[in-house]
Write a protein that holds these residues in place. Structure first.
Motif, PDB file in Angstrom:
ATOM      1  N   ALA A 133       0.866  -1.178   0.000  1.00 49.83           N
ATOM      2  CA  ALA A 133       0.000   0.000   0.000  1.00 49.83           C
ATOM      3  C   ALA A 133       0.901   1.226   0.000  1.00 49.83           C
ATOM      4  O   ALA A 133       1.719   1.396   0.912  1.00 49.83           O
ATOM      5  CB  ALA A 133      -0.910   0.003   1.218  1.00 49.83           C
ATOM      6  N   LEU A 134       0.783   2.054  -1.022  1.00 47.79           N
ATOM      7  CA  LEU A 134       1.571   3.280  -1.153  1.00 47.79           C
ATOM      8  C   LEU A 134       0.721   4.401  -0.589  1.00 47.79           C
ATOM      9  O   LEU A 134      -0.277   4.812  -1.196  1.00 47.79           O
ATOM     10  CB  LEU A 134       1.916   3.512  -2.625  1.00 47.79           C
ATOM     11  N   VAL A 135       1.087   4.915   0.577  1.00 50.48           N
ATOM     12  CA  VAL A 135       0.187   5.753   1.384  1.00 50.48           C
ATOM     13  C   VAL A 135       0.743   7.159   1.582  1.00 50.48           C
ATOM     14  O   VAL A 135       1.906   7.335   1.974  1.00 50.48           O
ATOM     15  CB  VAL A 135      -0.033   5.094   2.774  1.00 50.48           C
ATOM     16  N   ASP A 136      -0.095   8.165   1.338  1.00 53.81           N
ATOM     17  CA  ASP A 136       0.261   9.548   1.663  1.00 53.81           C
ATOM     18  C   ASP A 136       0.144   9.726   3.171  1.00 53.81           C
ATOM     19  O   ASP A 136      -0.768   9.179   3.809  1.00 53.81           O
ATOM     20  CB  ASP A 136      -0.675  10.515   0.932  1.00 53.81           C
ATOM     21  N   ALA A 137       1.037  10.501   3.765  1.00 50.58           N
ATOM     22  CA  ALA A 137       1.019  10.676   5.220  1.00 50.58           C
ATOM     23  C   ALA A 137      -0.070  11.639   5.659  1.00 50.58           C
ATOM     24  O   ALA A 137      -0.748  11.423   6.663  1.00 50.58           O
ATOM     25  CB  ALA A 137       2.383  11.172   5.707  1.00 50.58           C
TER      26      ALA A 137
ATOM     27  N   LEU B  34      -3.910   5.048   9.261  1.00 55.95           N
ATOM     28  CA  LEU B  34      -4.218   3.951   8.338  1.00 55.95           C
ATOM     29  C   LEU B  34      -3.188   2.841   8.461  1.00 55.95           C
ATOM     30  O   LEU B  34      -3.539   1.652   8.511  1.00 55.95           O
ATOM     31  CB  LEU B  34      -4.267   4.465   6.899  1.00 55.95           C
ATOM     32  N   ILE B  35      -1.922   3.193   8.516  1.00 56.16           N
ATOM     33  CA  ILE B  35      -0.862   2.187   8.599  1.00 56.16           C
ATOM     34  C   ILE B  35      -0.979   1.389   9.902  1.00 56.16           C
ATOM     35  O   ILE B  35      -0.753   0.168   9.920  1.00 56.16           O
ATOM     36  CB  ILE B  35       0.514   2.848   8.473  1.00 56.16           C
ATOM     37  N   ALA B  36      -1.336   2.068  10.984  1.00 52.98           N
ATOM     38  CA  ALA B  36      -1.537   1.352  12.245  1.00 52.98           C
ATOM     39  C   ALA B  36      -2.650   0.311  12.106  1.00 52.98           C
ATOM     40  O   ALA B  36      -2.535  -0.806  12.625  1.00 52.98           O
ATOM     41  CB  ALA B  36      -1.863   2.346  13.358  1.00 52.98           C
ATOM     42  N   ARG B  37      -3.709   0.662  11.382  1.00 53.61           N
ATOM     43  CA  ARG B  37      -4.800  -0.290  11.133  1.00 53.61           C
ATOM     44  C   ARG B  37      -4.324  -1.431  10.232  1.00 53.61           C
ATOM     45  O   ARG B  37      -4.658  -2.600  10.468  1.00 53.61           O
ATOM     46  CB  ARG B  37      -5.978   0.434  10.475  1.00 53.61           C
ATOM     47  N   LEU B  38      -3.564  -1.093   9.195  1.00 55.49           N
ATOM     48  CA  LEU B  38      -3.076  -2.128   8.281  1.00 55.49           C
ATOM     49  C   LEU B  38      -2.198  -3.134   9.010  1.00 55.49           C
ATOM     50  O   LEU B  38      -2.264  -4.337   8.755  1.00 55.49           O
ATOM     51  CB  LEU B  38      -2.287  -1.488   7.139  1.00 55.49           C
ATOM     52  N   THR B  39      -1.352  -2.632   9.903  1.00 55.47           N
ATOM     53  CA  THR B  39      -0.431  -3.504  10.628  1.00 55.47           C
ATOM     54  C   THR B  39      -1.186  -4.571  11.412  1.00 55.47           C
ATOM     55  O   THR B  39      -0.750  -5.730  11.501  1.00 55.47           O
ATOM     56  CB  THR B  39       0.439  -2.670  11.578  1.00 55.47           C
ATOM     57  N   VAL B  40      -2.340  -4.187  11.957  1.00 48.11           N
ATOM     58  CA  VAL B  40      -3.136  -5.117  12.769  1.00 48.11           C
ATOM     59  C   VAL B  40      -4.076  -5.953  11.910  1.00 48.11           C
ATOM     60  O   VAL B  40      -4.171  -7.175  12.072  1.00 48.11           O
ATOM     61  CB  VAL B  40      -3.943  -4.341  13.833  1.00 48.11           C
ATOM     62  N   GLU B  41      -4.788  -5.299  10.982  1.00 50.88           N
ATOM     63  CA  GLU B  41      -5.854  -5.958  10.245  1.00 50.88           C
ATOM     64  C   GLU B  41      -5.403  -6.615   8.938  1.00 50.88           C
ATOM     65  O   GLU B  41      -6.030  -7.568   8.482  1.00 50.88           O
ATOM     66  CB  GLU B  41      -6.961  -4.942   9.943  1.00 50.88           C
ATOM     67  N   HIS B  42      -4.336  -6.100   8.341  1.00 48.45           N
ATOM     68  CA  HIS B  42      -3.837  -6.644   7.070  1.00 48.45           C
ATOM     69  C   HIS B  42      -2.314  -6.725   7.106  1.00 48.45           C
ATOM     70  O   HIS B  42      -1.619  -6.024   6.355  1.00 48.45           O
ATOM     71  CB  HIS B  42      -4.306  -5.767   5.902  1.00 48.45           C
TER      72      HIS B  42
ATOM     73  N   PHE C 269       8.886   9.185  12.084  1.00 47.78           N
ATOM     74  CA  PHE C 269       8.944   8.246  13.199  1.00 47.78           C
ATOM     75  C   PHE C 269       7.562   7.704  13.555  1.00 47.78           C
ATOM     76  O   PHE C 269       7.428   6.552  13.964  1.00 47.78           O
ATOM     77  CB  PHE C 269       9.597   8.910  14.417  1.00 47.78           C
ATOM     78  N   GLY C 270       6.537   8.541  13.369  1.00 51.46           N
ATOM     79  CA  GLY C 270       5.182   8.052  13.602  1.00 51.46           C
ATOM     80  C   GLY C 270       4.819   6.932  12.649  1.00 51.46           C
ATOM     81  O   GLY C 270       4.230   5.924  13.039  1.00 51.46           O
ATOM     82  N   GLY C 271       5.181   7.105  11.374  1.00 52.56           N
ATOM     83  CA  GLY C 271       4.907   6.078  10.383  1.00 52.56           C
ATOM     84  C   GLY C 271       5.664   4.792  10.654  1.00 52.56           C
ATOM     85  O   GLY C 271       5.099   3.690  10.556  1.00 52.56           O
ATOM     86  N   LEU C 272       6.930   4.911  11.000  1.00 51.53           N
ATOM     87  CA  LEU C 272       7.734   3.720  11.271  1.00 51.53           C
ATOM     88  C   LEU C 272       7.235   3.001  12.522  1.00 51.53           C
ATOM     89  O   LEU C 272       7.188   1.764  12.561  1.00 51.53           O
ATOM     90  CB  LEU C 272       9.207   4.103  11.420  1.00 51.53           C
TER      91      LEU C 272
ATOM     92  N   GLY D  60       8.435   1.595   4.778  1.00 54.31           N
ATOM     93  CA  GLY D  60       9.255   2.542   4.040  1.00 54.31           C
ATOM     94  C   GLY D  60       8.739   3.960   4.156  1.00 54.31           C
ATOM     95  O   GLY D  60       7.577   4.189   4.534  1.00 54.31           O
ATOM     96  N   TYR D  61       9.603   4.909   3.833  1.00 54.71           N
ATOM     97  CA  TYR D  61       9.244   6.331   3.873  1.00 54.71           C
ATOM     98  C   TYR D  61       9.983   7.021   2.741  1.00 54.71           C
ATOM     99  O   TYR D  61      11.208   7.106   2.737  1.00 54.71           O
ATOM    100  CB  TYR D  61       9.639   6.955   5.208  1.00 54.71           C
ATOM    101  N   LEU D  62       9.229   7.509   1.757  1.00 56.85           N
ATOM    102  CA  LEU D  62       9.802   8.153   0.582  1.00 56.85           C
ATOM    103  C   LEU D  62       9.131   9.505   0.363  1.00 56.85           C
ATOM    104  O   LEU D  62       7.962   9.698   0.709  1.00 56.85           O
ATOM    105  CB  LEU D  62       9.586   7.285  -0.666  1.00 56.85           C
ATOM    106  N   LEU D  63       9.868  10.439  -0.229  1.00 55.49           N
ATOM    107  CA  LEU D  63       9.294  11.726  -0.608  1.00 55.49           C
ATOM    108  C   LEU D  63       8.788  11.658  -2.046  1.00 55.49           C
ATOM    109  O   LEU D  63       9.253  10.840  -2.844  1.00 55.49           O
ATOM    110  CB  LEU D  63      10.336  12.836  -0.462  1.00 55.49           C
ATOM    111  N   LYS D  64       7.858  12.539  -2.369  1.00 49.87           N
ATOM    112  CA  LYS D  64       7.213  12.488  -3.671  1.00 49.87           C
ATOM    113  C   LYS D  64       8.105  12.953  -4.821  1.00 49.87           C
ATOM    114  O   LYS D  64       7.709  12.862  -5.978  1.00 49.87           O
ATOM    115  CB  LYS D  64       5.915  13.304  -3.648  1.00 49.87           C
ATOM    116  N   ASP D  65       9.304  13.430  -4.508  1.00 48.50           N
ATOM    117  CA  ASP D  65      10.249  13.748  -5.580  1.00 48.50           C
ATOM    118  C   ASP D  65      11.211  12.582  -5.829  1.00 48.50           C
ATOM    119  O   ASP D  65      12.230  12.734  -6.509  1.00 48.50           O
ATOM    120  CB  ASP D  65      11.033  15.020  -5.266  1.00 48.50           C
ATOM    121  N   THR D  66      10.886  11.408  -5.277  1.00 49.98           N
ATOM    122  CA  THR D  66      11.704  10.214  -5.484  1.00 49.98           C
ATOM    123  C   THR D  66      11.779   9.863  -6.970  1.00 49.98           C
ATOM    124  O   THR D  66      10.776   9.948  -7.684  1.00 49.98           O
ATOM    125  CB  THR D  66      11.121   9.026  -4.702  1.00 49.98           C
ATOM    126  N   ASP D  67      12.952   9.468  -7.422  1.00 53.94           N
ATOM    127  CA  ASP D  67      13.128   9.043  -8.811  1.00 53.94           C
ATOM    128  C   ASP D  67      12.214   7.843  -9.100  1.00 53.94           C
ATOM    129  O   ASP D  67      12.086   6.936  -8.265  1.00 53.94           O
ATOM    130  CB  ASP D  67      14.594   8.646  -9.035  1.00 53.94           C
TER     131      ASP D  67
END
Length: 227
Positions: free
Chosen positions: A60-64, A74-82, A100-103, A109-116
């Motif tokens: 799941a590619l998720v905007d923060a 959402l990621i906290a829910r995914l970790t438990v439910e999926h 750090f909240g996301g991790l 993973g954590y990427l910025l939207k200017d990622t190649d």
């Protein structure tokens, strides 16, 4: 675009900006090794899709930053439910709270939207294999945090500024008269990220424009965080 193996990675895109969702879908659909299974405008829509998705996506590619349920929740829910779905944050923000909240919530993973684009595709494959993928900004912040934790420090007074450390850096440079481009180069971030930081600073300080911010910095704002 990439030399990734032919194994296809199934991806769910979650972003509240329709142009970003459509752009990412078109970009990833050019890849033979990536299959975009669906896109969702927010956390609730993503969970509704996953409740019936068979088979589920690999990543799941998720905007923060999203209204309602943000990416971290959402990621906290995914970790438990999926737990089989690897969550990778793709955002314009490089703030510690998001990184750090996301991790902590379980992001792979954590990427910025200017990622190649090639790096993005490679990161999706690696996350699907269970590897951790961090862009340069997130990796630098993580290293700084680990180094800081390993270095004894004298007790510091409780911070009273509403600004994050990165926002303080940006505010100081605005006070020096730096342009968005100059700030971006100095801090190794994109101009878009710089604009987002300035908007957040103005909102927190209840200021109307960068001129007022520059005056605030010179009168009572943060000292130079870099030295």
């Amino acid at each position: 675009m990439t030399s990734e193996p032919a194994v296809r990675v199934r991806v769910l895109i979650v972003d509240d900006q329709v142009l970003m969702r459509q752009g990412l879908r078109k970009l990833l659909e050019l890849e033979d090794s990536v299959e975009v299974t669906a896109d969702a405008a927010g956390g609730a829509a993503a969970l509704a899709h996953l409740a019936t998705a068979e088979p589920p996506p690999d990543v799941a590619l998720v905007d923060a930053h999203m209204p309602g349920m943000d990416g971290i929740a959402l990621i906290a829910r995914l970790t438990v439910e999926h737990p089989s779905v690897a969550a990778v944050i793709l955002t314009t923000f490089d703030e510690d709270d998001y990184i750090f909240g996301g991790l902590r919530a379980g992001a792979k993973g954590y990427l910025l939207k200017d990622t190649d684009p090639d790096e993005l595709v490679s990161s999706l494959h690696r996350a699907a294999r269970g590897e951790m993928v961090l862009g340069s900004a997130a990796a630098s912040r993580l290293v700084e945090a680990l180094q800081g934790a390993a270095t004894p420090r004298a007790a510091e007074p409780e911070a009273t500024s509403p600004l994050s450390e990165r926002e303080t850096e940006v505010a100081h440079l605005v006070g020096e008269g730096a342009t968005n481009r100059q700030i971006a180069r100095r801090l190794f971030i994109t101009e878009g990220t710089t604009k987002n930081h300035i908007s957040s600073i103005l909102r927190k300080l209840e200021l109307h424009d960068r001129t007022q911010l520059a005056v605030w910095v010179r009168r009572s704002g943060p000292t130079d965080p870099t030295g």
